[in-house]
Design a protein around this motif. Structure first.
Motif, PDB file in Angstrom:
ATOM      1  N   LYS A 233      43.651  34.301  35.795  1.00 14.83           N
ATOM      2  CA  LYS A 233      43.590  34.422  37.253  1.00 14.83           C
ATOM      3  C   LYS A 233      42.645  35.560  37.625  1.00 14.83           C
ATOM      4  O   LYS A 233      41.916  35.509  38.599  1.00 14.83           O
ATOM      5  N   ASP A 234      42.689  36.631  36.842  1.00  9.94           N
ATOM      6  CA  ASP A 234      41.737  37.735  36.920  1.00  9.94           C
ATOM      7  C   ASP A 234      41.699  38.356  35.530  1.00  9.94           C
ATOM      8  O   ASP A 234      42.385  37.896  34.614  1.00  9.94           O
ATOM      9  N   TYR A 235      40.905  39.393  35.364  1.00  8.60           N
ATOM     10  CA  TYR A 235      40.709  39.944  34.021  1.00  8.60           C
ATOM     11  C   TYR A 235      41.424  41.286  33.817  1.00  8.60           C
ATOM     12  O   TYR A 235      41.060  42.062  32.942  1.00  8.60           O
ATOM     13  N   ARG A 236      42.460  41.531  34.605  1.00  7.57           N
ATOM     14  CA  ARG A 236      43.265  42.736  34.389  1.00  7.57           C
ATOM     15  C   ARG A 236      44.015  42.655  33.064  1.00  7.57           C
ATOM     16  O   ARG A 236      44.554  41.605  32.712  1.00  7.57           O
ATOM     17  N   VAL A 250      40.536  46.420  31.805  1.00  8.21           N
ATOM     18  CA  VAL A 250      40.236  45.012  32.073  1.00  8.21           C
ATOM     19  C   VAL A 250      39.560  44.410  30.848  1.00  8.21           C
ATOM     20  O   VAL A 250      39.056  45.118  29.974  1.00  8.21           O
ATOM     21  N   TRP A 264      39.368  47.298  39.668  1.00 11.13           N
ATOM     22  CA  TRP A 264      39.349  45.947  39.118  1.00 11.13           C
ATOM     23  C   TRP A 264      38.972  44.890  40.151  1.00 11.13           C
ATOM     24  O   TRP A 264      38.702  43.745  39.805  1.00 11.13           O
ATOM     25  N   GLN A 265      38.903  45.286  41.430  1.00  9.43           N
ATOM     26  CA  GLN A 265      38.568  44.318  42.468  1.00  9.43           C
ATOM     27  C   GLN A 265      37.091  44.370  42.864  1.00  9.43           C
ATOM     28  O   GLN A 265      36.664  43.620  43.739  1.00  9.43           O
ATOM     29  N   PRO A 279      36.183  41.999  37.882  1.00 14.13           N
ATOM     30  CA  PRO A 279      37.423  41.629  37.174  1.00 14.13           C
ATOM     31  C   PRO A 279      38.385  40.798  38.015  1.00 14.13           C
ATOM     32  O   PRO A 279      39.191  40.044  37.456  1.00 14.13           O
ATOM     33  N   LYS A 280      38.284  40.908  39.328  1.00 11.69           N
ATOM     34  CA  LYS A 280      39.179  40.154  40.209  1.00 11.69           C
ATOM     35  C   LYS A 280      38.916  38.660  40.129  1.00 11.69           C
ATOM     36  O   LYS A 280      39.806  37.849  40.384  1.00 11.69           O
ATOM     37  N   GLU A 281      37.711  38.269  39.752  1.00 11.05           N
ATOM     38  CA  GLU A 281      37.297  36.866  39.817  1.00 11.05           C
ATOM     39  C   GLU A 281      37.504  36.173  38.476  1.00 11.05           C
ATOM     40  O   GLU A 281      36.663  36.219  37.589  1.00 11.05           O
ATOM     41  N   GLY A 282      38.667  35.533  38.334  1.00 11.35           N
ATOM     42  CA  GLY A 282      38.981  34.789  37.129  1.00 11.35           C
ATOM     43  C   GLY A 282      38.662  33.322  37.273  1.00 11.35           C
ATOM     44  O   GLY A 282      37.862  32.915  38.132  1.00 11.35           O
ATOM     45  N   SER A 285      42.384  29.342  40.456  1.00 13.69           N
ATOM     46  CA  SER A 285      42.410  29.503  41.907  1.00 13.69           C
ATOM     47  C   SER A 285      43.776  29.111  42.443  1.00 13.69           C
ATOM     48  O   SER A 285      44.626  28.585  41.722  1.00 13.69           O
TER      49      SER A 285
END
Length: 885
Positions: A233-236, A250, A264-265, A279-282, A285
């Motif tokens: 969903k994200d890369y955290r 991340v 991370w955003q 990193p927020k963009e996995g 969706s």
């Protein structure tokens, strides 16, 4: 004694303290603290999960105010002074005591119930009391009543509840040393074998570190281009632990390194390879779809899983702790942190896979049952759509290997009691040791499977260390420590209470938990007792709160491996369904079924009680309809409601929305017969009762309006209960639901508190919620529905108050201003409208002149300014510098 029809005839009985008053202010002081720290207040309840468990302080207070009715059969001991009664307790300076048990009991009333509260932190014993809980669940009522020396009998349909409560009540008679010896045997047998699979090369040297958590991600093939899509969903990975709280660990999607970034955003750069990314963009969706990073294809994840026959899992990162580096004095960021998964980590997992496949004897120690279809598994969030068909699908092979080794070692323990406590520990770690949980990035710890009380498959599962390292949550070692602490508490419990604002803890009580108990597994409606129990203290099921049977299956299929040959009830593939008193859409069980079945249970309870016995129970309450159903069920089988009290019974609510608002205590007694009454005469009695109760409470207690309303309601119910089924209006018998609606109106007529008052109270409430709306409306002329209609709150995206700057609230006001020129605007509408226009730099003076400002409007403006700290509300009504735009 029986009447001519063969039914019980109720003799004259003594009024119990709980019917005269209940110190909810004192209980809530403790409940607020205990709900956040159960392991310190009552560690016995942290030994194993059970859902919707009431707080111990609530049931201790219920027991205190229910069981103490005969001063001659009550003994009080000072905690820490074994065998010594409080002979000198309560003596004044002259050595003469004017404070005895009889006096304490006599002085309890609705205006001052706290005389008996002085005994709350004392080691109190009662004689000749037998208590029943037909819906014992996690056993809280039985544990607390047993601390008073009462004989306690419990019953529950669910075998997991039965097992958990059994071990709680046996804990007080269990030798801790025997448990520790059994644990050491298991440790010697399998600890090294398990922990060898949770090692990783330390990043700072040529040695191994312990793995706390393994981070996995599910992967699918893109249906369009075949590219492997990792379902991030994200890369955290996790928040920065020691480096900087504002930083984040991340995963670099290009090189796979775990890198530390500032935000991370926002746009970030990998410290290893220099790759730039957000990193927020996995790749996942909203709506459960993946986005292929290669071709841009969007596709439903569950559809892809079913079409591809499942998904792949990839180990991509670890959290580790290195004892070697810690002992060498390395900084925390060096000996405890996050790293990418290396080839050595991948190979270690493959070794576990091979070991599992080759150890066929261990397969007998994991469940082989299929996941049964049901509301939680088939409708709420269908696990079958995510590729799960058997319970073992919720674990990876390394987890199955380690858990089966643990189960086998526990099975080899000869002492039955010790084996069962060890089994409870294995069952306890199942909450975190599965592939149905993720990682809490903000708090740097693994999540438990029932965080949302449903089965919610994550796209990025987190695998914990089954046995445990120095740090880590939900490991076998840490859960075993909780069990030992619970057993130690059961043998010598203490009590925490609040005195002058400070939390105090008593010395240990000499009365252990579970001194005299008996529990049964089965349907409450099959209880055959008659005239046997002095009191029933329970927490009955709430009709759509949670499907206990379905979620309990998760533990049951593991527990039955060792218990099916020992106890009846553990010989089926799943826990009982059809007999559960609950609404279940999957089984076609409706709210009407629930009401009918709960009424049947109340009938059995009435038969089991002595003729002067009492029924006290906690109940989740939301609206007048709930009150009516409850009153109807109780009165129809021959109970009268004698008191109701609001309480803070737990911290977590298990469903969202408006179905549960707050918790109440209901007290009821068997009623021999009811007397006919006309509605006109009963209405007068109810009106006088409501006014008298409110006046007494307002003058003598520091209670909220909602709390007072609940207690008013109870007093009015008592008046009605004496005439249930025989109240005539216009020649027809009124139902309990009709009477409840009338009582609502009577209580509201007796109050001049309206919508504006409730809204100001909400503004003055820290983090208001829908629960607060219900509480504050109780006993007023306002209703939650009215506030919602006026957009003074909404729940579209979490709970929001309709403040002046709330979009939905302003739209409501603007519509009224534009539609009828203000004739139907409330004073609150007008002030929020003016405040909004002022903020936007728009003229307000013409509206002020048109609306003819009066004292009521100015008074409300002053109250809004006081509660919000925003004096613009008052200035827009009279300050020309502001109003002359």
């Amino acid at each position: 004694m029986t009447d001519s029809s063969g039914g019980k005839q109720i003799t004259e009985r003594q009024t119990l303290p709980i019917e005269k008053g209940f110190p909810i202010e004192r209980i809530n002081e403790i409940a607020e603290k205990e709900g956040r720290a159960k392991m310190y207040y009552r560690p016995i309840y942290t030994m194993h999960k059970w859902w919707a468990r009431r707080l111990g302080c609530v049931f201790r207070a219920i027991s205190l105010y229910t069981l103490l009715d005969d001063p001659e059969k009550v003994s009080v001991f000072e905690p820490g002074h074994e065998g010594g009664t409080l002979a000198g307790w309560g003596e004044d300076a002259d050595g003469e005591s004017d404070l005895d048990i009889a006096s304490l009991l006599e002085r309890v009333d609705i205006t001052d119930p706290e005389s008996l509260w002085e005994l709350y932190p004392k080691d109190v014993r009662v004689e000749d009391k037998k208590i029943l809980d037909p819906f014992m669940g996690g056993g809280t009522s039985l544990v607390e009543a047993s601390r008073f020396g009462a004989e306690v009998v419990g019953n529950d349909l669910n075998p997991v509840a039965w097992f958990v409560t059994k071990k709680e009540l046996e804990a007080g008679q269990t030798d801790v040393e025997e448990l520790e010896e059994a644990f050491e045997q298991v440790k010697e047998d399998v600890a090294d074998e398990i922990t060898q699979y949770y090692k990783t090369p330390c990043p700072t040297g040529d040695h191994e570190a312990d793995v706390m958590y393994n981070f996995w991600v599910k992967e699918l093939d893109c249906v369009s281009c075949g590219h492997t899509v990792p379902l991030f969903k994200d890369y955290r990975v996790a928040a920065g632990r020691y480096e900087n709280d504002d930083k984040y660990n991340v995963l670099c999607p290009d090189c796979g390194a775990v890198t530390l970034v500032d935000d991370w955003q926002s746009e970030s750069v990998c410290n290893d390879c220099g790759h730039g990314f957000v990193p927020k963009e996995g790749n996942v969706s909203r709506g459960g779809k993946y986005n292929c990073p290669d071709c841009g294809q969007k596709y439903a994840i569950t559809d892809a899983i079913q079409e591809q026959g499942g998904y792949d899992l990839r180990l991509y990162a670890l959290e580790y702790y290195c004892e070697h580096c810690d002992d060498a004095g390395e900084p925390k960021a060096a000996h405890k942190g996050y790293k990418r998964a290396e080839e050595a980590d991948q190979e270690l997992y493959r070794e576990a896979e091979r070991e599992w496949e080759e150890s066929e004897d261990l397969h007998d120690y994991v469940p082989d049952e299929e996941i049964p279809p049901g509301h939680m598994t088939s409708e709420r969030n269908p696990v079958f759509d995510h590729g799960y068909s058997h319970w073992t699908d919720m674990y990876n092979e390394r987890q199955l290997l380690c858990l089966s080794n643990l189960m086998k070692a526990v099975d080899n323990v000869e002492d039955q009691n010790s084996q069962e406590f060890l089994l409870m520990a294995v069952s306890g770690i199942l909450r975190t040791n599965n592939m149905m949980v993720g990682y809490d990035y903000s708090y740097n710890k693994i999540v438990n499977i029932f965080k949302s009380n449903s089965f919610d498959p994550p796209q990025s599962p987190c695998e914990g260390n089954v046995w445990g390292a120095e740090f880590g949550r939900g490991t076998f070692e840490s859960i075993w420590d909780l069990i030992i602490t619970g057993v130690e508490y059961a043998s010598a419990p203490t009590e925490r209470y609040v005195e002058n604002g400070e939390t105090m803890e008593t010395e240990t009580f000499s009365q252990p938990i579970g001194d005299n108990f008996e529990i049964h597994q089965g349907d409450a409606r099959s209880i055959s007792a008659e005239d046997e129990y002095d009191a029933v203290i329970t927490d009955p099921p709430y009709y759509d709160n949670i499907m206990y049977s379905e979620v309990a299956d998760y533990f049951y299929v593991w527990q039955k491996i060792l218990l099916e040959d020992e106890y009846s009830g553990f010989d089926k593939d799943k826990t009982p369904r059809a007999e559960s008193i609950v609404t279940n859409p999957y089984l076609g069980k409706t709210a009407e079924d629930f009401e009918s079945e709960l009424g049947q249970a109340f009938s059995v309870i009435k038969r089991a009680l002595k003729d002067d016995g009492s029924l006290t129970f906690t109940y989740h309450h939301s609206d007048s309809e709930s009150w009516g159903e409850l009153l109807e069920s109780l009165c129809e089988v021959g109970f009268e409601v004698t008191a109701t009290y609001p309480i803070s019974a737990d911290i977590n609510k298990f469903i969202t929305g408006e179905a549960v608002s707050f918790d109440i205590v209901v007290v009821a007694r068997p009623l021999d017969d009811t007397e006919p009454a006309s509605w006109n005469s009963l209405r007068r009695d109810i009106y006088r009762t409501a006014r008298r109760t409110r006046k007494q409470l307002e003058e003598n207690r520091d209670l909220s309006r909602g709390d007072i309303g609940v207690m008013e309601m109870g007093a009015c119910f008592r008046e009605y209960s004496k005439h249930h089924g025989k109240v005539q209006r216009d020649g027809e018998i009124m139902t309990a639901k009709e009477v409840v609606q009338e009582i609502y109106g009577i209580i509201q007529e007796a109050s001049d508190i309206g919508v504006e008052d409730v809204f100001i109270d909400l503004l003055d409430t820290l983090s208001p919620s829908f629960d607060d709306v219900n509480k504050l409306c109780r006993g007023t002329n306002a209703t939650p529905e009215e506030l919602k209609e006026m957009r003074l709150y909404n729940q579209d995206d979490g709970f929001e108050l309709g403040t002046w700057d709330n979009e939905k609230r302003q739209a409501y006001i603007q519509e009224r201003v534009n539609g009828d020129g203000g004739d139907h605007l409330s004073n609150l509408d007008k002030l929020q409208f003016l405040r909004y226009r002022y903020e936007k730099g728009q003229a307000v003076q013409n509206y002020v002149e048109k609306w003819d400002v009066d004292d009521d409007l100015r008074e409300l403006a002053g109250r809004l300014a006081d509660v919000t700290g925003d004096d613009t509300y008052t200035r827009v009504l009279g300050d020309r510098d502001i109003t002359s735009y």
